[in-house]
Design a protein around this motif. Structure first.
Motif, PDB file in Angstrom:
ATOM      1  N   ALA A  81      39.408  54.484  43.740  1.00  0.00           N
ATOM      2  CA  ALA A  81      39.229  53.539  44.847  1.00  0.00           C
ATOM      3  C   ALA A  81      37.918  52.768  44.767  1.00  0.00           C
ATOM      4  CB  ALA A  81      39.309  54.281  46.167  1.00  0.00           C
ATOM      5  N   ILE A  82      37.095  53.014  43.755  1.00  0.00           N
ATOM      6  CA  ILE A  82      35.787  52.360  43.690  1.00  0.00           C
ATOM      7  C   ILE A  82      35.927  50.849  43.465  1.00  0.00           C
ATOM      8  CG2 ILE A  82      33.670  52.166  42.336  1.00  0.00           C
ATOM      9  CD1 ILE A  82      33.766  55.187  42.005  1.00  0.00           C
ATOM     10  N   LEU A  83      36.672  50.432  42.456  1.00  0.00           N
ATOM     11  CA  LEU A  83      36.790  48.998  42.182  1.00  0.00           C
ATOM     12  C   LEU A  83      37.482  48.234  43.313  1.00  0.00           C
ATOM     13  CD1 LEU A  83      37.464  48.865  38.353  1.00  0.00           C
ATOM     14  CD2 LEU A  83      35.415  48.209  39.574  1.00  0.00           C
ATOM     15  N   PRO A  84      38.606  48.724  43.871  1.00  0.00           N
ATOM     16  CA  PRO A  84      39.164  48.013  45.032  1.00  0.00           C
ATOM     17  C   PRO A  84      38.235  48.037  46.246  1.00  0.00           C
ATOM     18  CG  PRO A  84      40.830  49.426  44.068  1.00  0.00           C
ATOM     19  CD  PRO A  84      39.544  49.755  43.402  1.00  0.00           C
ATOM     20  N   GLY A  85      37.493  49.123  46.414  1.00  0.00           N
ATOM     21  CA  GLY A  85      36.557  49.211  47.538  1.00  0.00           C
ATOM     22  C   GLY A  85      35.426  48.208  47.414  1.00  0.00           C
ATOM     23  N   ILE A  86      34.910  48.032  46.195  1.00  0.00           N
ATOM     24  CA  ILE A  86      33.867  47.031  45.962  1.00  0.00           C
ATOM     25  C   ILE A  86      34.395  45.640  46.293  1.00  0.00           C
ATOM     26  CG2 ILE A  86      32.520  45.892  44.146  1.00  0.00           C
ATOM     27  CD1 ILE A  86      32.218  48.618  42.828  1.00  0.00           C
ATOM     28  N   SER A  87      35.633  45.388  45.937  1.00  0.00           N
ATOM     29  CA  SER A  87      36.237  44.087  46.201  1.00  0.00           C
ATOM     30  C   SER A  87      36.336  43.818  47.703  1.00  0.00           C
ATOM     31  CB  SER A  87      37.613  44.023  45.553  1.00  0.00           C
ATOM     32  OG  SER A  87      38.223  42.801  45.816  1.00  0.00           O
ATOM     33  N   ILE A  88      36.790  44.795  48.454  1.00  0.00           N
ATOM     34  CA  ILE A  88      36.931  44.618  49.906  1.00  0.00           C
ATOM     35  C   ILE A  88      35.575  44.433  50.563  1.00  0.00           C
ATOM     36  CG2 ILE A  88      37.604  45.793  52.036  1.00  0.00           C
ATOM     37  CD1 ILE A  88      39.865  47.086  50.412  1.00  0.00           C
ATOM     38  N   ALA A 106      45.003  45.072  33.775  1.00  0.00           N
ATOM     39  CA  ALA A 106      44.711  45.448  35.162  1.00  0.00           C
ATOM     40  C   ALA A 106      43.257  45.869  35.317  1.00  0.00           C
ATOM     41  CB  ALA A 106      45.638  46.562  35.611  1.00  0.00           C
ATOM     42  N   PHE A 107      42.761  46.678  34.394  1.00  0.00           N
ATOM     43  CA  PHE A 107      41.361  47.100  34.467  1.00  0.00           C
ATOM     44  C   PHE A 107      40.437  45.910  34.270  1.00  0.00           C
ATOM     45  CE2 PHE A 107      37.469  48.740  32.499  1.00  0.00           C
ATOM     46  CZ  PHE A 107      37.024  49.534  33.547  1.00  0.00           C
ATOM     47  N   LEU A 108      40.803  45.018  33.349  1.00  0.00           N
ATOM     48  CA  LEU A 108      40.010  43.813  33.123  1.00  0.00           C
ATOM     49  C   LEU A 108      39.995  42.941  34.373  1.00  0.00           C
ATOM     50  CD1 LEU A 108      38.509  42.075  30.946  1.00  0.00           C
ATOM     51  CD2 LEU A 108      40.674  40.883  30.702  1.00  0.00           C
ATOM     52  N   TRP A 109      41.144  42.827  35.032  1.00  0.00           N
ATOM     53  CA  TRP A 109      41.241  42.021  36.250  1.00  0.00           C
ATOM     54  C   TRP A 109      40.283  42.552  37.318  1.00  0.00           C
ATOM     55  CZ3 TRP A 109      43.633  37.648  37.866  1.00  0.00           C
ATOM     56  CH2 TRP A 109      43.676  37.428  39.228  1.00  0.00           C
ATOM     57  N   LEU A 110      40.312  43.847  37.567  1.00  0.00           N
ATOM     58  CA  LEU A 110      39.442  44.420  38.589  1.00  0.00           C
ATOM     59  C   LEU A 110      37.973  44.303  38.220  1.00  0.00           C
ATOM     60  CD1 LEU A 110      41.411  47.622  39.595  1.00  0.00           C
ATOM     61  CD2 LEU A 110      40.991  45.610  40.990  1.00  0.00           C
ATOM     62  N   GLY A 153      32.749  43.467  49.192  1.00  0.00           N
ATOM     63  CA  GLY A 153      32.150  42.206  48.751  1.00  0.00           C
ATOM     64  C   GLY A 153      32.715  41.002  49.474  1.00  0.00           C
ATOM     65  N   ARG A 154      34.010  40.998  49.696  1.00  0.00           N
ATOM     66  CA  ARG A 154      34.620  39.878  50.421  1.00  0.00           C
ATOM     67  C   ARG A 154      34.179  39.846  51.874  1.00  0.00           C
ATOM     68  NH1 ARG A 154      39.971  38.608  47.327  1.00  0.00           N
ATOM     69  NH2 ARG A 154      39.432  39.670  45.400  1.00  0.00           N
ATOM     70  N   LEU A 155      34.020  41.010  52.472  1.00  0.00           N
ATOM     71  CA  LEU A 155      33.520  41.055  53.850  1.00  0.00           C
ATOM     72  C   LEU A 155      32.081  40.553  53.929  1.00  0.00           C
ATOM     73  CD1 LEU A 155      34.984  44.447  55.123  1.00  0.00           C
ATOM     74  CD2 LEU A 155      35.647  42.139  55.811  1.00  0.00           C
ATOM     75  N   ASP A 189      35.409  41.730  40.174  1.00  0.00           N
ATOM     76  CA  ASP A 189      34.279  42.305  40.901  1.00  0.00           C
ATOM     77  C   ASP A 189      32.944  41.751  40.410  1.00  0.00           C
ATOM     78  OD1 ASP A 189      35.910  43.733  42.538  1.00  0.00           O
ATOM     79  OD2 ASP A 189      35.650  45.644  41.495  1.00  0.00           O
ATOM     80  N   LEU A 190      32.821  41.500  39.116  1.00  0.00           N
ATOM     81  CA  LEU A 190      31.601  40.882  38.601  1.00  0.00           C
ATOM     82  C   LEU A 190      31.439  39.460  39.141  1.00  0.00           C
ATOM     83  CD1 LEU A 190      31.544  42.086  34.895  1.00  0.00           C
ATOM     84  CD2 LEU A 190      30.030  42.770  36.753  1.00  0.00           C
ATOM     85  N   HIS A 191      32.535  38.706  39.195  1.00  0.00           N
ATOM     86  CA  HIS A 191      32.473  37.363  39.781  1.00  0.00           C
ATOM     87  C   HIS A 191      32.085  37.441  41.254  1.00  0.00           C
ATOM     88  CE1 HIS A 191      34.422  35.685  36.232  1.00  0.00           C
ATOM     89  NE2 HIS A 191      34.064  34.505  36.696  1.00  0.00           N
TER      90      HIS A 191
END
Length: 116
Positions: A18-25, A77-81, A27-29, A85-87
């Motif tokens: 859940a780390i990569l999806p959590g960073i995404s959420i 999929a891993f590359l996408w996440l 970061g967007r907030l 997240d880097l962007h």
């Protein structure tokens, strides 16, 4: 993201998925909050940065998908996440710097020319 959370809760998967999806959420907030508290000219700058970086990311992923169909690349999929997240972290960094802070960076004026 929802599938990852449900997989962790009900099927006993490891928590670090859940780390990569959590960073995404998160970061967007952060970007949305920064967008609302910024003055109008900084809001326009943040939106321009978001648009240009997302366009660049989509071109990058189109190339990655074509390479994966050809069999050269298997972990899209891993590359996408990871790349998204880097962007997102780059967007947050530039959003907090703003126009003036970005201009003060080394080669900051050249970076601003890319966005405007």
């Amino acid at each position: 993201i929802t599938a990852t959370i449900l997989h962790i809760l009900y099927q006993g998967a490891t928590w670090y998925l859940a780390i990569l999806p959590g960073i995404s959420i998160i970061g967007r907030l952060i970007l949305v909050v920064r967008l609302f508290v910024s003055p109008p000219d900084e809001q326009c700058f943040i939106l321009k940065v978001m648009g240009k970086l997302m366009a660049g990311m989509l071109v990058f992923f189109a190339i990655a998908v074509v390479l994966s169909f050809m069999g050269h690349f298997t972990t899209v999929a891993f590359l996408w996440l990871t790349v998204s997240d880097l962007h997102l972290l780059i967007m947050i960094f530039l959003a907090f710097l703003g126009i003036r802070g970005t201009a003060r960076l080394p080669f900051g004026l050249h970076l601003l020319q890319l966005f405007f």
